[in-house]
Design an enzyme around this catalytic site. Sequence first.
Site, PDB file in Angstrom:
ATOM      1  N   ASP A 213       0.829  -1.206   0.000  1.00 30.41           N
ATOM      2  CA  ASP A 213       0.000   0.000   0.000  1.00 30.41           C
ATOM      3  C   ASP A 213       0.868   1.263   0.000  1.00 30.41           C
ATOM      4  OD1 ASP A 213      -2.768   1.121   0.369  1.00 30.41           O
ATOM      5  OD2 ASP A 213      -1.790   2.030   2.107  1.00 30.41           O
ATOM      6  N   GLU A 263       1.807  -0.537  -5.021  1.00 31.58           N
ATOM      7  CA  GLU A 263       0.807   0.467  -5.367  1.00 31.58           C
ATOM      8  C   GLU A 263       1.545   1.795  -5.442  1.00 31.58           C
ATOM      9  OE1 GLU A 263      -2.990   3.026  -4.032  1.00 31.58           O
ATOM     10  OE2 GLU A 263      -1.482   2.415  -2.594  1.00 31.58           O
TER      11      GLU A 263
HETATM   12  C1  NOJ Z   1      -4.404   3.115  -0.895  1.00 37.04           C
HETATM   13  C2  NOJ Z   1      -5.545   2.194  -0.634  1.00 37.04           C
HETATM   14  O1  NOJ Z   1      -5.898   1.523  -1.809  1.00 37.04           O
HETATM   15  C3  NOJ Z   1      -6.671   3.041  -0.083  1.00 37.04           C
HETATM   16  O2  NOJ Z   1      -7.878   2.328  -0.002  1.00 37.04           O
HETATM   17  C4  NOJ Z   1      -6.252   3.573   1.260  1.00 37.04           C
HETATM   18  O3  NOJ Z   1      -7.237   4.444   1.758  1.00 37.04           O
HETATM   19  C5  NOJ Z   1      -4.924   4.340   1.158  1.00 37.04           C
HETATM   20  N1  NOJ Z   1      -3.946   3.671   0.364  1.00 37.04           N
HETATM   21  C6  NOJ Z   1      -4.339   4.553   2.535  1.00 37.04           C
HETATM   22  O4  NOJ Z   1      -3.923   3.327   3.075  1.00 37.04           O
END
Ligand code: NOJ
Length: 545
Positions: A213, A263
Amino acid sequence: MALSRAHELPWWRSAAIYQIYPRSFADADGDGVGDLAGVLARLPYLAELGIDAIWFNPWYASPQADAGYDVADYRRIDPLFGTLEEAEELIRRAHESGIRVVIDVVPNHTSDQHPWFQAALAAASGSPERERFWFRPGRGEAGELPPTDWQGFFGGPAWSRVTEPDGSPGEWYLHLFAPEQPDFQWEHPEVRAEFEAVLRFWFDRGADGFRIDSAALLVKDPALPVDDPEERARTDREEVHEVYRAWRRLADSYSGGRVLIGEVWLPDPARLARYLRPGELHTVFNFPYLECPWEAEPLRTVIDDTLRLHTAAGAPATWVLSNHDVDRVVTRYGRADTSFAIYARHHGRPVDLALGTRRARAAALLTQALPGSVYLYQGEELGLWEVETIPDALRQDPMWERGGRNPANPGRDGCRVPLPWSGDAPPFGFSPDQATAVPWLPQPDAWKEHTVAAQAADPGSMLSLYRAALRLRRELPAEAGLEWVEDVPTGVLAFRRGEAFACVVNLSAEPVVVGVEGAPLLASGPVGVDRSLPPDTAVWLRIET
Ligand code: NOJ
């Protein structure tokens, strides 16, 4: 079969990965929230769908201030979803069904309920407990102003002030997301050691990989630049790559092809590529593809850029149309403006669902024909649309409140509505008959025509299209790149993969004649006997060699 596939490639180079948002997939215990027992019961559905792996959104112990992206314990399952034993069984049973399991890891920030943050709150300014986070004195005469003017990604200031143990107003801590999500200090050796231990914990339990993440955000500029025009320059720093090199060594020390997926939501392809250097992440999500409008030229450019970038890095491309943070594809493609930007949604604008569905069907075939791995977000295979009618009082995404309750950009609840499985009325089999609560977000009545049960028996349904495509996709030559067919009308994308396969997509407003030889294998809409392809339709062809 004329289409053959090389089996010796690592699985993640060509996998179809299905994203499960646990709270909205299937609710076995009837509390209105999905759980691991619900997923376990639906494994046969996933096996039949034809996917290679599941990616689970966070299932860890969490106060759920950001739907589990605020993790209080990285080694426990939230009781809302089940137990550690159930997670272990789920991984085992998925493996028995031939499905790998990728889990989310959230390293940029934690929960304000995490024991380390609680210890930091209880300790004094300047204490070792506070050094694992970003505690700073405020500006202004009495420290009443935040240390910088940084804004959080959900809106509002990225700093919150604490009350010191003696009751006085005290220091501020950094949170790039909600205040319940304090950011870790990644220069701290204990933070690095702890996450390596967490990775090991789950690899030892059979996890096949991690989706990382906010992967570019971990290491911040210690100078805390106050007026930084390029918002992300304070993150995306070289030091974060040391972290991923260590993680890669760890992942590669396990057998079976464990994968690290970043990500990395960066618009600059060159910066993105730095995460794919040898010895770093295996893959990253392809957000430029997701954000691209449904138009031939921009799509071709994104596809070419993606392939060039990934080939140079030696990494497989990934193709993503949707996830739990973005408006559903059917809705996006049914609007006049088909592009997507996470902070500029177009809720409330007219949507032509029939058009959006036609395009989503064509996009499914385009996406699955491209070389690399594909992600599909639960419910995409059912053609679900963004639910724009959620009553404000039921909204749960922190983006809604922190973003100033903006009806045009209300956050992400609309793509997180529980799945419809069967029946004529909510909860559509999402919860069992004896459920004690309604689904945590209301499902539209019109989803009665979009349940798994309704679609499974209909050869013309979105579900049948996905099942057929995912099956055929397994026979595509995984190692074959893409070769464009150039002699096609404007607004048409046509390409070959290897000798025996071609894909043609008509994104123009007029029917076109498929100019590529070959027998239709699968089409997203009716192909005429004269080989005419209607607008917003895609066809896969088998070329006899
Ligand atoms: C990206 C995640 O996909 C999202 O859902 C989340 O709110 C943020 N990162 C913070 O962790």
